[in-house]
Structures are given as C-alpha cells and as structure tokens.
Design an enzyme around this catalytic site. Structure first.
Site, PDB file in Angstrom:
ATOM      1  N   SER A   1      -3.387   5.148   1.153  1.00 43.41           N
ATOM      2  CA  SER A   1      -4.282   6.149   0.573  1.00 43.41           C
ATOM      3  C   SER A   1      -5.135   5.614  -0.573  1.00 43.41           C
ATOM      4  CB  SER A   1      -3.467   7.355   0.103  1.00 43.41           C
ATOM      5  OG  SER A   1      -2.454   6.946  -0.794  1.00 43.41           O
TER       6      SER A   1
ATOM      7  N   GLY B   1       0.833  -1.184   0.000  1.00 41.40           N
ATOM      8  CA  GLY B   1       0.000   0.000   0.000  1.00 41.40           C
ATOM      9  C   GLY B   1       0.872   1.240   0.000  1.00 41.40           C
ATOM     10  N   TYR B   2       0.315   2.325  -0.475  1.00 41.55           N
ATOM     11  CA  TYR B   2       1.060   3.575  -0.595  1.00 41.55           C
ATOM     12  C   TYR B   2       0.576   4.571   0.451  1.00 41.55           C
ATOM     13  CZ  TYR B   2       3.268   1.653  -4.569  1.00 41.55           C
ATOM     14  OH  TYR B   2       4.040   0.850  -5.353  1.00 41.55           O
ATOM     15  N   LEU B   3       1.514   5.015   1.291  1.00 43.85           N
ATOM     16  CA  LEU B   3       1.210   6.000   2.315  1.00 43.85           C
ATOM     17  C   LEU B   3       1.229   7.404   1.729  1.00 43.85           C
ATOM     18  CD1 LEU B   3       3.340   4.556   5.254  1.00 43.85           C
ATOM     19  CD2 LEU B   3       1.065   3.888   4.463  1.00 43.85           C
TER      20      LEU B   3
ATOM     21  N   ASN C   1       3.530   0.749  -9.889  1.00 44.95           N
ATOM     22  CA  ASN C   1       2.628   0.200  -8.884  1.00 44.95           C
ATOM     23  C   ASN C   1       1.833   1.300  -8.192  1.00 44.95           C
ATOM     24  OD1 ASN C   1       3.017  -2.921  -8.315  1.00 44.95           O
ATOM     25  ND2 ASN C   1       4.974  -2.086  -8.979  1.00 44.95           N
TER      26      ASN C   1
END
Length: 156
Positions: A82, A29-31, A144
């Site tokens: 996010s 996941g991307y913060l 990604n």
C-alpha cells in the site's frame, strides 16, 4: 503464537561497523497498516516471509511469521503493497553475548540507522553498546510501517 520483545535505538556513530560479522539486504512492503496491526511481506537475499504484528506495548507484541515462496512475496509487494517499499541493509553485531541487528536504511529513509535487540522477557537485563543513542522503542515514527508512509527524509 509468537511474542516479540524488542528494544530499538537510534545509531549516530559508525563504531559498530568493525564489530559486524554478517549482513544482508531486506526489501519489505506493507499489505495492511493500522494503529493496531500490520501485515508485512519481507524479502531478504534468498528468503521471503509474511508477517503479522499487533501494536507494541513497552516493546512487546504478538508476531506471526511464515516463510513464503520468493515469487509470491514479490508478486504481493508489486500488487498489494500500500505504500513505499522499505529498503535496508541489516548487520549482525554481537555485544556482551547478545545479538544486535543494525538496520541501515536506503532510498527515502537514507540517513536513518536503527539498532534493535530482541529479548526473551521484558525484564531481561542487557548492556547498551556505546554506539547506540536514544531509545525509540515507543516512538511510532521509527516503526518500519510508518517509514513506508512518512519516510525519514521528509522529517527534515
């Protein structure tokens, strides 16, 4: 400081599968994502990492990666990711004494298969396997971080 030099290619054939010698699942996941940098949390079967990357130029970028406790990584993904999480299976394939990582995406990115090779310099020679297609190193759609906001299945 770490430097990542990577080339990415689409894969349209299954000829790489018998050559694979190892695989594992990845959830990430991307913060934070922006045009200039990303902060990612990644979990594999037994390990987790926090990774910071800047924008790639010609397949080269700064990368800082740190192992973190699995519990922390899962909490970060649950609380701060996010966008949609990326789910994929990564396969290791040797070709001409070089390691290729083949990512088979799942969920909203189902149908996308990307092969990557990491190099020690931008001019390091390598042979392309017959099972790779067009190069997508400079095409941000295949990053990604972009796939977490604009999944592959939405492209059709």
């Amino acid at each position: 400081m770490g430097i990542e030099i990577e080339r990415k290619y689409r894969v349209h054939t299954l000829k790489w599968i018998p050559l694979s010698h190892h695989h594992f699942t990845i959830r990430q996941g991307y913060l934070s994502t922006s045009a200039e940098q990303t902060i990612r949390v990644r979990c594999s079967d037994t390990q987790a990492w926090l990774t910071l990357k800047n924008k790639a130029h010609h397949g080269k970028r700064k990368e800082f990666e740190y192992p973190i406790p699995m519990e922390d990584a899962l909490d970060m993904m649950d609380e701060w990711a996010s966008n949609q999480l990326i789910h994929k299976t990564r396969y290791h394939v040797m070709h001409e004494k070089k390691l290729w990582e083949v990512d088979v995406f799942h969920g909203p990115n189902e149908g996308l298969v990307i092969a990557e090779i990491e190099l020690s310099s931008t001019d390091e020679p390598f042979d392309l396997p017959t099972w790779v297609g067009e190069e997508v190193t400079e095409d941000h759609r295949f990053s990604n971080s972009n796939l977490s906001t604009n999944p592959f299945q939405n492209w059709r």
